[in-house]
Scaffold this active site. Structure first.
Site, PDB file in Angstrom:
ATOM      1  N   ARG A 118       0.811  -1.241   0.000  1.00 24.26           N
ATOM      2  CA  ARG A 118       0.000   0.000   0.000  1.00 24.26           C
ATOM      3  C   ARG A 118       0.839   1.284   0.000  1.00 24.26           C
ATOM      4  NH1 ARG A 118      -3.228  -3.119   3.633  1.00 24.26           N
ATOM      5  NH2 ARG A 118      -4.951  -4.014   2.475  1.00 24.26           N
ATOM      6  N   LYS A 140       4.239  11.307 -11.884  1.00 25.53           N
ATOM      7  CA  LYS A 140       3.460  10.422 -12.759  1.00 25.53           C
ATOM      8  C   LYS A 140       4.192   9.085 -12.816  1.00 25.53           C
ATOM      9  CE  LYS A 140       0.966  13.412 -15.961  1.00 25.53           C
ATOM     10  NZ  LYS A 140       0.829  13.842 -17.377  1.00 25.53           N
ATOM     11  N   GLU A 182      12.021  17.327 -25.201  1.00 28.25           N
ATOM     12  CA  GLU A 182      11.266  17.753 -24.000  1.00 28.25           C
ATOM     13  C   GLU A 182      11.830  19.082 -23.483  1.00 28.25           C
ATOM     14  OE1 GLU A 182       8.604  16.113 -23.251  1.00 28.25           O
ATOM     15  OE2 GLU A 182       8.893  14.009 -23.806  1.00 28.25           O
ATOM     16  N   LYS A 224       8.938  22.743 -14.513  1.00 26.79           N
ATOM     17  CA  LYS A 224       8.071  21.595 -14.190  1.00 26.79           C
ATOM     18  C   LYS A 224       7.591  21.672 -12.744  1.00 26.79           C
ATOM     19  CE  LYS A 224       6.721  17.035 -14.919  1.00 26.79           C
ATOM     20  NZ  LYS A 224       6.885  15.756 -15.564  1.00 26.79           N
ATOM     21  N   GLU A 234      -3.143  17.245 -13.073  1.00 24.90           N
ATOM     22  CA  GLU A 234      -3.441  17.600 -14.469  1.00 24.90           C
ATOM     23  C   GLU A 234      -4.918  17.905 -14.728  1.00 24.90           C
ATOM     24  OE1 GLU A 234      -0.994  15.543 -17.414  1.00 24.90           O
ATOM     25  OE2 GLU A 234      -2.655  15.697 -18.808  1.00 24.90           O
ATOM     26  N   ARG A 238      -1.105  21.633 -16.195  1.00 25.06           N
ATOM     27  CA  ARG A 238      -0.115  20.570 -16.426  1.00 25.06           C
ATOM     28  C   ARG A 238      -0.238  19.952 -17.813  1.00 25.06           C
ATOM     29  NH1 ARG A 238       2.071  15.908 -12.211  1.00 25.06           N
ATOM     30  NH2 ARG A 238       3.528  15.002 -13.694  1.00 25.06           N
ATOM     31  N   ASN A 242       2.170  18.405 -22.384  1.00 27.36           N
ATOM     32  CA  ASN A 242       1.965  17.407 -23.439  1.00 27.36           C
ATOM     33  C   ASN A 242       2.053  18.002 -24.839  1.00 27.36           C
ATOM     34  OD1 ASN A 242       1.481  15.066 -21.804  1.00 27.36           O
ATOM     35  ND2 ASN A 242      -0.381  16.108 -21.133  1.00 27.36           N
ATOM     36  N   HIS A 245       2.656  15.854 -27.918  1.00 29.83           N
ATOM     37  CA  HIS A 245       2.489  14.452 -27.530  1.00 29.83           C
ATOM     38  C   HIS A 245       1.268  13.806 -28.189  1.00 29.83           C
ATOM     39  CE1 HIS A 245       5.524  15.648 -24.693  1.00 29.83           C
ATOM     40  NE2 HIS A 245       5.535  14.492 -24.072  1.00 29.83           N
ATOM     41  N   HIS A 249       2.271  10.648 -29.924  1.00 32.70           N
ATOM     42  CA  HIS A 249       1.808   9.311 -29.513  1.00 32.70           C
ATOM     43  C   HIS A 249       1.209   8.565 -30.700  1.00 32.70           C
ATOM     44  CE1 HIS A 249       1.484  10.467 -24.977  1.00 32.70           C
ATOM     45  NE2 HIS A 249       2.661   9.945 -25.266  1.00 32.70           N
ATOM     46  N   HIS A 262      10.310   8.109 -28.157  1.00 33.95           N
ATOM     47  CA  HIS A 262       9.266   9.024 -27.700  1.00 33.95           C
ATOM     48  C   HIS A 262       9.632  10.477 -28.039  1.00 33.95           C
ATOM     49  CE1 HIS A 262       6.218  10.732 -25.078  1.00 33.95           C
ATOM     50  NE2 HIS A 262       7.160  11.423 -24.447  1.00 33.95           N
TER      51      HIS A 262
HETATM   52  P1  NAD Z   1      14.608   4.725 -21.204  1.00 37.97           P
HETATM   53  O1  NAD Z   1      14.356   4.676 -19.780  1.00 37.97           O
HETATM   54  O2  NAD Z   1      14.174   3.542 -22.029  1.00 37.97           O
HETATM   55  O3  NAD Z   1      16.160   4.989 -21.460  1.00 37.97           O
HETATM   56  C1  NAD Z   1      16.641   5.041 -22.789  1.00 37.97           C
HETATM   57  C2  NAD Z   1      17.831   4.098 -23.002  1.00 37.97           C
HETATM   58  O4  NAD Z   1      18.997   4.682 -22.412  1.00 37.97           O
HETATM   59  C3  NAD Z   1      17.671   2.737 -22.347  1.00 37.97           C
HETATM   60  O5  NAD Z   1      18.256   1.777 -23.165  1.00 37.97           O
HETATM   61  C4  NAD Z   1      18.463   2.895 -21.053  1.00 37.97           C
HETATM   62  O6  NAD Z   1      18.912   1.665 -20.533  1.00 37.97           O
HETATM   63  C5  NAD Z   1      19.619   3.748 -21.517  1.00 37.97           C
HETATM   64  N1  NAD Z   1      20.271   4.568 -20.501  1.00 37.97           N
HETATM   65  C6  NAD Z   1      19.690   5.235 -19.484  1.00 37.97           C
HETATM   66  N2  NAD Z   1      20.600   6.012 -18.872  1.00 37.97           N
HETATM   67  C7  NAD Z   1      21.780   5.816 -19.494  1.00 37.97           C
HETATM   68  C8  NAD Z   1      23.078   6.356 -19.322  1.00 37.97           C
HETATM   69  N3  NAD Z   1      23.329   7.309 -18.434  1.00 37.97           N
HETATM   70  N4  NAD Z   1      24.050   5.892 -20.123  1.00 37.97           N
HETATM   71  C9  NAD Z   1      23.782   4.966 -21.091  1.00 37.97           C
HETATM   72  N5  NAD Z   1      22.567   4.455 -21.321  1.00 37.97           N
HETATM   73  C10 NAD Z   1      21.587   4.885 -20.529  1.00 37.97           C
HETATM   74  O7  NAD Z   1      13.929   6.006 -21.903  1.00 37.97           O
HETATM   75  P2  NAD Z   1      13.659   7.482 -21.405  1.00 37.97           P
HETATM   76  O8  NAD Z   1      13.629   8.287 -22.633  1.00 37.97           O
HETATM   77  O9  NAD Z   1      14.523   7.870 -20.286  1.00 37.97           O
HETATM   78  O10 NAD Z   1      12.185   7.370 -20.813  1.00 37.97           O
HETATM   79  C11 NAD Z   1      11.093   7.013 -21.620  1.00 37.97           C
HETATM   80  C12 NAD Z   1       9.967   6.599 -20.718  1.00 37.97           C
HETATM   81  O11 NAD Z   1       9.610   7.695 -19.882  1.00 37.97           O
HETATM   82  C13 NAD Z   1       8.699   6.186 -21.446  1.00 37.97           C
HETATM   83  O12 NAD Z   1       8.210   5.006 -20.873  1.00 37.97           O
HETATM   84  C14 NAD Z   1       7.743   7.339 -21.198  1.00 37.97           C
HETATM   85  O13 NAD Z   1       6.393   6.921 -21.163  1.00 37.97           O
HETATM   86  C15 NAD Z   1       8.200   7.803 -19.849  1.00 37.97           C
HETATM   87  N6  NAD Z   1       7.874   9.206 -19.526  1.00 37.97           N
HETATM   88  C16 NAD Z   1       7.316   9.451 -18.327  1.00 37.97           C
HETATM   89  C17 NAD Z   1       7.032  10.742 -17.949  1.00 37.97           C
HETATM   90  C18 NAD Z   1       6.465  11.021 -16.588  1.00 37.97           C
HETATM   91  O14 NAD Z   1       6.097  12.166 -16.321  1.00 37.97           O
HETATM   92  N7  NAD Z   1       6.439  10.062 -15.703  1.00 37.97           N
HETATM   93  C19 NAD Z   1       7.345  11.808 -18.809  1.00 37.97           C
HETATM   94  C20 NAD Z   1       7.927  11.533 -20.033  1.00 37.97           C
HETATM   95  C21 NAD Z   1       8.191  10.213 -20.380  1.00 37.97           C
HETATM   96  N1  GLY Z   2       5.445  14.569 -18.795  1.00 37.59           N
HETATM   97  C1  GLY Z   2       4.208  15.229 -18.608  1.00 37.59           C
HETATM   98  C2  GLY Z   2       3.834  15.419 -17.188  1.00 37.59           C
HETATM   99  O1  GLY Z   2       4.569  15.077 -16.297  1.00 37.59           O
HETATM  100  O2  GLY Z   2       2.777  15.904 -16.929  1.00 37.59           O
END
Ligand code: NAD
Ligand code: GLY
Length: 355
Positions: A118, A140, A182, A224, A234, A238, A242, A245, A249, A262
């Site tokens: 929980r 998020k 971003e 942010k 949101e 907020r 997007n 996006h 998407h 992405h």
């Molecule tokens: P990711 O986490 O897949 O990382 C990208 C690649 O880089 C992976 O292969 C990872 O292993 C590698 N990597 C990470 N750090 C490294 C480093 N320092 N050196 C070498 N390799 C490294 O991708 P991302 O772009 O970080 O994140 C994408 C994800 O984030 C998606 O799932 C998306 O939905 C999510 N997201 C969430 C939010 C939110 O607000 N929570 C916002 C935007 C995106």
């Molecule tokens: N990445 C969009 C948000 O955090 O709202």
């Protein structure tokens, strides 16, 4: 080192931005009250940074869970497997989770933290540019469902975000560019001066100049944090985060997840949003040109896939999380540094731009 705060009353937390923060034991002792830690990371990041982090955590009792690398592991199955491993390790509610990785590890780890017995605390240590400027801040958390990205999740804030910009030195260039989409987004929706600063510091950022990099990360986290403090769940403001996006998407889904990163899809999506805004007279041709040039300067796509048209986009956009009463809500730039959320985009304008 810079310290910011996400102001959310009793759930407020700090963001630390700087070089070699992974080496600073006091950042961890100051922000983690439990003795028992579990680090969640993946097979790519573990060999690069796990030992370094564990050295700084010598005052804690530390265990680790290493998952495979990839968006395809951001699933309920993986969540169940991580929780199973935590139970086998004897974890209880006196455990703090530590996410060491990009957005995939961070989103999964946060959602595990929100559900394990929980809810237990977690700390974000983002290692991609995208996660340092966006996903690690704001709470998020989610996993994907076969029918859509991030469809199962929770708003669940971390206890701290510890950003070590030095980790970007090992990030593949394509992933760095995806993160820049971003970064540019913040300039277009919120801060025209930051947008101009990005135009003037493109080569420094591409060269990973530490001063430029830390400033860019700091400015994005400031924006942010300001937005999340006003609209954590949101309901309005907020949603501006997007920008690009809705179209992005659709590109990701149509092309198959993983084929376009992405951030690449968001880059093209932002150009599409600017072009729609121009059609609506909310942006001048020269502002659209500046936005397009900046996105292009970081080697990001500036148009969607050639084989995608209005019908293909629409098919996916109807499932967007921002849809309300059947109407697609778009984030539309109003010049550079300002944007709005609107459903008021005529189909014929969308058709002109998307076809
Ligand atoms: P990711 O986490 O897949 O990382 C990208 C690649 O880089 C992976 O292969 C990872 O292993 C590698 N990597 C990470 N750090 C490294 C480093 N320092 N050196 C070498 N390799 C490294 O991708 P991302 O772009 O970080 O994140 C994408 C994800 O984030 C998606 O799932 C998306 O939905 C999510 N997201 C969430 C939010 C939110 O607000 N929570 C916002 C935007 C995106
Ligand atoms: N990445 C969009 C948000 O955090 O709202």
């Amino acid at each position: 080192m810079t310290r910011l705060t996400v102001e959310l009353g009793a759930r407020s937390y700090p963001i630390y931005i700087g070089e070699s923060n992974l080496d600073k034991s006091d950042l961890f002792t100051q922000n983690i009250s439990h003795k028992n830690l579990v680090i969640l990371t993946n097979e790519t990041i573990a060999p690069l940074y796990l030992d370094k982090l564990k050295t700084s955590l010598s005052e804690f009792s530390v265990k680790e869970i290493i998952i495979p690398d990839g968006e395809e592991y951001k699933t309920l199955t993986q969540l169940e497997s991580v929780i199973g491993e935590m139970l086998k390790l004897g974890c209880a509610r006196d455990t703090t989770l530590v996410a060491l990785g990009g957005g995939v590890v961070g989103d999964l780890c946060g959602f595990v933290a929100s559900t394990f017995q929980r809810g237990i605390p977690f700390v974000q240590i983002p290692t991609t540019l995208l996660s340092q400027v966006d996903s690690s801040v704001g709470g998020k958390t989610a996993v994907n469902h076969a029918l859509g990205k991030n469809m199962i999740g929770a708003f669940y804030q971390p206890k701290a975000v510890i950003i070590d910009s030095t980790t970007l030195s090992t990030l593949p260039k394509r992933e760095f560019a995806a993160g820049m989409a971003e970064v540019i987004k913040y300039g277009i929706i919120y801060d025209k001066d930051f947008f101009s600063w990005l135009e003037n510091n493109t080569s420094e950022l591409i060269a990973l100049n530490p001063e430029a990099l830390n400033y860019a990360i700091q400015r994005c986290c400031e924006i942010k944090a300001e937005i999340v403090a006003q609209d954590e769940k949101e309901h309005g403001l907020r949603a501006l985060l997007n920008l690009g996006h809705t179209f992005g998407h659709a590109i990701e889904a149509e092309m198959g997840y993983g084929n376009w990163l992405h951030g690449e899809a968001v880059g093209a999506g932002m150009v599409i949003a600017c072009q729609v805004s121009e059609q609506l007279n909310w942006m001048t041709a020269s502002e659209v040109c500046r936005a397009t040039n900046l996105i292009d300067a970081f080697n990001l796509p500036i148009c969607g896939p050639k084989n995608m048209g209005y019908d293909d986009y629409l098919k996916h956009m109807q499932h967007d999380k921002k849809v309300q009463a059947g109407a697609i809500r778009f984030i539309m730039p109003q010049g550079i540094g300002k944007a709005c959320v609107t459903s008021d985009v005529p189909n014929d304008v969308l058709k002109i731009v998307l076809n």
